[in-house]
Design a protein around this motif. Sequence first.
Motif, PDB file in Angstrom:
ATOM      1  N   THR A 266       9.554   0.808  -2.347  1.00  0.00           N
ATOM      2  CA  THR A 266       9.676  -0.552  -2.883  1.00  0.00           C
ATOM      3  C   THR A 266       9.232  -1.600  -1.864  1.00  0.00           C
ATOM      4  O   THR A 266       9.010  -2.745  -2.233  1.00  0.00           O
ATOM      5  N   SER A 267       9.103  -1.200  -0.593  1.00  0.00           N
ATOM      6  CA  SER A 267       8.640  -2.146   0.426  1.00  0.00           C
ATOM      7  C   SER A 267       7.111  -2.153   0.472  1.00  0.00           C
ATOM      8  O   SER A 267       6.455  -1.164   0.107  1.00  0.00           O
ATOM      9  N   GLU A 268       6.545  -3.247   0.920  1.00  0.00           N
ATOM     10  CA  GLU A 268       5.081  -3.362   1.021  1.00  0.00           C
ATOM     11  C   GLU A 268       4.529  -2.297   1.962  1.00  0.00           C
ATOM     12  O   GLU A 268       3.537  -1.636   1.660  1.00  0.00           O
ATOM     13  N   ARG A 269       5.185  -2.127   3.097  1.00  0.00           N
ATOM     14  CA  ARG A 269       4.743  -1.153   4.094  1.00  0.00           C
ATOM     15  C   ARG A 269       4.809   0.278   3.544  1.00  0.00           C
ATOM     16  O   ARG A 269       3.896   1.078   3.722  1.00  0.00           O
ATOM     17  N   GLY A 270       5.916   0.602   2.872  1.00  0.00           N
ATOM     18  CA  GLY A 270       6.083   1.942   2.316  1.00  0.00           C
ATOM     19  C   GLY A 270       5.077   2.240   1.221  1.00  0.00           C
ATOM     20  O   GLY A 270       4.524   3.341   1.141  1.00  0.00           O
ATOM     21  N   LEU A 271       4.842   1.256   0.366  1.00  0.00           N
ATOM     22  CA  LEU A 271       3.860   1.428  -0.714  1.00  0.00           C
ATOM     23  C   LEU A 271       2.468   1.641  -0.142  1.00  0.00           C
ATOM     24  O   LEU A 271       1.751   2.552  -0.541  1.00  0.00           O
ATOM     25  N   GLU A 272       2.088   0.812   0.822  1.00  0.00           N
ATOM     26  CA  GLU A 272       0.762   0.924   1.432  1.00  0.00           C
ATOM     27  C   GLU A 272       0.573   2.289   2.088  1.00  0.00           C
ATOM     28  O   GLU A 272      -0.464   2.942   1.915  1.00  0.00           O
ATOM     29  N   ALA A 273       1.589   2.753   2.821  1.00  0.00           N
ATOM     30  CA  ALA A 273       1.484   4.051   3.501  1.00  0.00           C
ATOM     31  C   ALA A 273       1.347   5.194   2.493  1.00  0.00           C
ATOM     32  O   ALA A 273       0.544   6.111   2.679  1.00  0.00           O
ATOM     33  N   ARG A 274       2.105   5.137   1.412  1.00  0.00           N
ATOM     34  CA  ARG A 274       2.024   6.179   0.388  1.00  0.00           C
ATOM     35  C   ARG A 274       0.654   6.190  -0.284  1.00  0.00           C
ATOM     36  O   ARG A 274       0.072   7.248  -0.517  1.00  0.00           O
ATOM     37  N   LEU A 275       0.148   5.009  -0.619  1.00  0.00           N
ATOM     38  CA  LEU A 275      -1.162   4.933  -1.266  1.00  0.00           C
ATOM     39  C   LEU A 275      -2.262   5.461  -0.355  1.00  0.00           C
ATOM     40  O   LEU A 275      -3.163   6.180  -0.801  1.00  0.00           O
TER      41      LEU A 275
ATOM     42  N   ASN B  65       3.599  -1.868 -11.084  1.00  0.00           N
ATOM     43  CA  ASN B  65       4.894  -2.172 -11.689  1.00  0.00           C
ATOM     44  C   ASN B  65       5.933  -1.150 -11.213  1.00  0.00           C
ATOM     45  O   ASN B  65       5.613  -0.178 -10.518  1.00  0.00           O
ATOM     46  N   LYS B  66       7.185  -1.377 -11.587  1.00  0.00           N
ATOM     47  CA  LYS B  66       8.292  -0.538 -11.125  1.00  0.00           C
ATOM     48  C   LYS B  66       8.080   0.936 -11.498  1.00  0.00           C
ATOM     49  O   LYS B  66       8.317   1.829 -10.684  1.00  0.00           O
ATOM     50  N   ALA B  67       7.631   1.182 -12.724  1.00  0.00           N
ATOM     51  CA  ALA B  67       7.407   2.563 -13.168  1.00  0.00           C
ATOM     52  C   ALA B  67       6.332   3.243 -12.323  1.00  0.00           C
ATOM     53  O   ALA B  67       6.483   4.399 -11.910  1.00  0.00           O
ATOM     54  N   ASN B  68       5.236   2.533 -12.037  1.00  0.00           N
ATOM     55  CA  ASN B  68       4.168   3.127 -11.231  1.00  0.00           C
ATOM     56  C   ASN B  68       4.589   3.303  -9.777  1.00  0.00           C
ATOM     57  O   ASN B  68       4.163   4.257  -9.131  1.00  0.00           O
ATOM     58  N   ARG B  69       5.428   2.403  -9.265  1.00  0.00           N
ATOM     59  CA  ARG B  69       5.950   2.605  -7.895  1.00  0.00           C
ATOM     60  C   ARG B  69       6.739   3.912  -7.831  1.00  0.00           C
ATOM     61  O   ARG B  69       6.630   4.673  -6.876  1.00  0.00           O
ATOM     62  N   GLY B  70       7.539   4.155  -8.869  1.00  0.00           N
ATOM     63  CA  GLY B  70       8.293   5.415  -8.925  1.00  0.00           C
ATOM     64  C   GLY B  70       7.371   6.620  -8.994  1.00  0.00           C
ATOM     65  O   GLY B  70       7.617   7.639  -8.347  1.00  0.00           O
ATOM     66  N   ARG B  71       6.303   6.491  -9.767  1.00  0.00           N
ATOM     67  CA  ARG B  71       5.336   7.593  -9.868  1.00  0.00           C
ATOM     68  C   ARG B  71       4.598   7.807  -8.548  1.00  0.00           C
ATOM     69  O   ARG B  71       4.314   8.940  -8.159  1.00  0.00           O
ATOM     70  N   ILE B  72       4.289   6.719  -7.865  1.00  0.00           N
ATOM     71  CA  ILE B  72       3.624   6.818  -6.556  1.00  0.00           C
ATOM     72  C   ILE B  72       4.543   7.547  -5.581  1.00  0.00           C
ATOM     73  O   ILE B  72       4.107   8.433  -4.834  1.00  0.00           O
ATOM     74  N   ASP B  73       5.819   7.201  -5.590  1.00  0.00           N
ATOM     75  CA  ASP B  73       6.781   7.857  -4.708  1.00  0.00           C
ATOM     76  C   ASP B  73       6.889   9.345  -5.052  1.00  0.00           C
ATOM     77  O   ASP B  73       6.918  10.195  -4.162  1.00  0.00           O
ATOM     78  N   SER B  74       6.921   9.678  -6.336  1.00  0.00           N
ATOM     79  CA  SER B  74       6.980  11.081  -6.761  1.00  0.00           C
ATOM     80  C   SER B  74       5.725  11.837  -6.351  1.00  0.00           C
ATOM     81  O   SER B  74       5.799  12.976  -5.875  1.00  0.00           O
ATOM     82  N   ALA B  75       4.568  11.207  -6.524  1.00  0.00           N
ATOM     83  CA  ALA B  75       3.303  11.848  -6.139  1.00  0.00           C
ATOM     84  C   ALA B  75       3.261  12.085  -4.635  1.00  0.00           C
ATOM     85  O   ALA B  75       2.819  13.145  -4.168  1.00  0.00           O
ATOM     86  N   TYR B  76       3.738  11.099  -3.865  1.00  0.00           N
ATOM     87  CA  TYR B  76       3.773  11.243  -2.410  1.00  0.00           C
ATOM     88  C   TYR B  76       4.664  12.427  -2.012  1.00  0.00           C
ATOM     89  O   TYR B  76       4.274  13.275  -1.202  1.00  0.00           O
ATOM     90  N   ALA B  77       5.878  12.487  -2.601  1.00  0.00           N
ATOM     91  CA  ALA B  77       6.808  13.565  -2.258  1.00  0.00           C
ATOM     92  C   ALA B  77       6.209  14.923  -2.614  1.00  0.00           C
ATOM     93  O   ALA B  77       6.319  15.884  -1.845  1.00  0.00           O
ATOM     94  N   ASP B  78       5.564  15.010  -3.756  1.00  0.00           N
ATOM     95  CA  ASP B  78       4.913  16.240  -4.205  1.00  0.00           C
ATOM     96  C   ASP B  78       3.836  16.669  -3.208  1.00  0.00           C
ATOM     97  O   ASP B  78       3.808  17.820  -2.752  1.00  0.00           O
ATOM     98  N   LEU B  79       2.957  15.743  -2.836  1.00  0.00           N
ATOM     99  CA  LEU B  79       1.875  16.063  -1.905  1.00  0.00           C
ATOM    100  C   LEU B  79       2.418  16.424  -0.527  1.00  0.00           C
ATOM    101  O   LEU B  79       1.942  17.372   0.110  1.00  0.00           O
ATOM    102  N   ARG B  80       3.416  15.702  -0.069  1.00  0.00           N
ATOM    103  CA  ARG B  80       4.004  15.979   1.241  1.00  0.00           C
ATOM    104  C   ARG B  80       4.586  17.400   1.273  1.00  0.00           C
ATOM    105  O   ARG B  80       4.381  18.145   2.223  1.00  0.00           O
ATOM    106  N   ARG B  81       5.330  17.770   0.213  1.00  0.00           N
ATOM    107  CA  ARG B  81       5.899  19.121   0.159  1.00  0.00           C
ATOM    108  C   ARG B  81       4.789  20.169   0.220  1.00  0.00           C
ATOM    109  O   ARG B  81       4.879  21.140   0.967  1.00  0.00           O
TER     110      ARG B  81
END
Length: 191
Positions: A36-45, A81-97
Amino acid sequence: MAGKITGAFGAKGKPGGEAIAERLTELAGGIKSSATSERGLEARLKYLTNSPAGYQAMERAGISVTPRTLIAWLSGDRDPNKANRGRIDSAYADLRRRNVAKSLKKRLSNNGRGTRVEVHPVNQGSVPSPRQRPLDVRKVNVRPSQWDRLVDLWSAGDMDGMNAEWEDIAEDTLGSEWGAYTSVSAIGFGA
């Protein structure tokens, strides 16, 4: 993750596979800033758009935006949007694993010896005294082949499979009391 469960008499814990998944996620490390933070979103993207596997992870997470929108997100001109931020976080966690699975398997195999784990039983603090069972912290060795299966299941996000694998391990290593350790307060190990 499923979260805490409560037994019939108030014991608190979680399925063993979930406890292992939490510890594997800790060992995997990753971006500390929130999505949800700008820094976290940028790093995940940046992490997701750095490889074809990242784009596949976004697709698996249900992110379907135009290249123009993705570029706007990357440049900070537009916020998802909020839904896509959640999806970005899920995609990041998936790729990291998926990216750290091979390394974790190697570290946990410990040159073919496996890794010792501490199994902490459920918290019985709220169970009435006559109903409490004497359960101790148990130490068991998880074999490399078992770690391979656990890490593969964790990498795929298969919590039911992890719980089933843990039950098999508990039955093999904890003797007649194994059923008392299918739900735990924690499972600790290093790698």
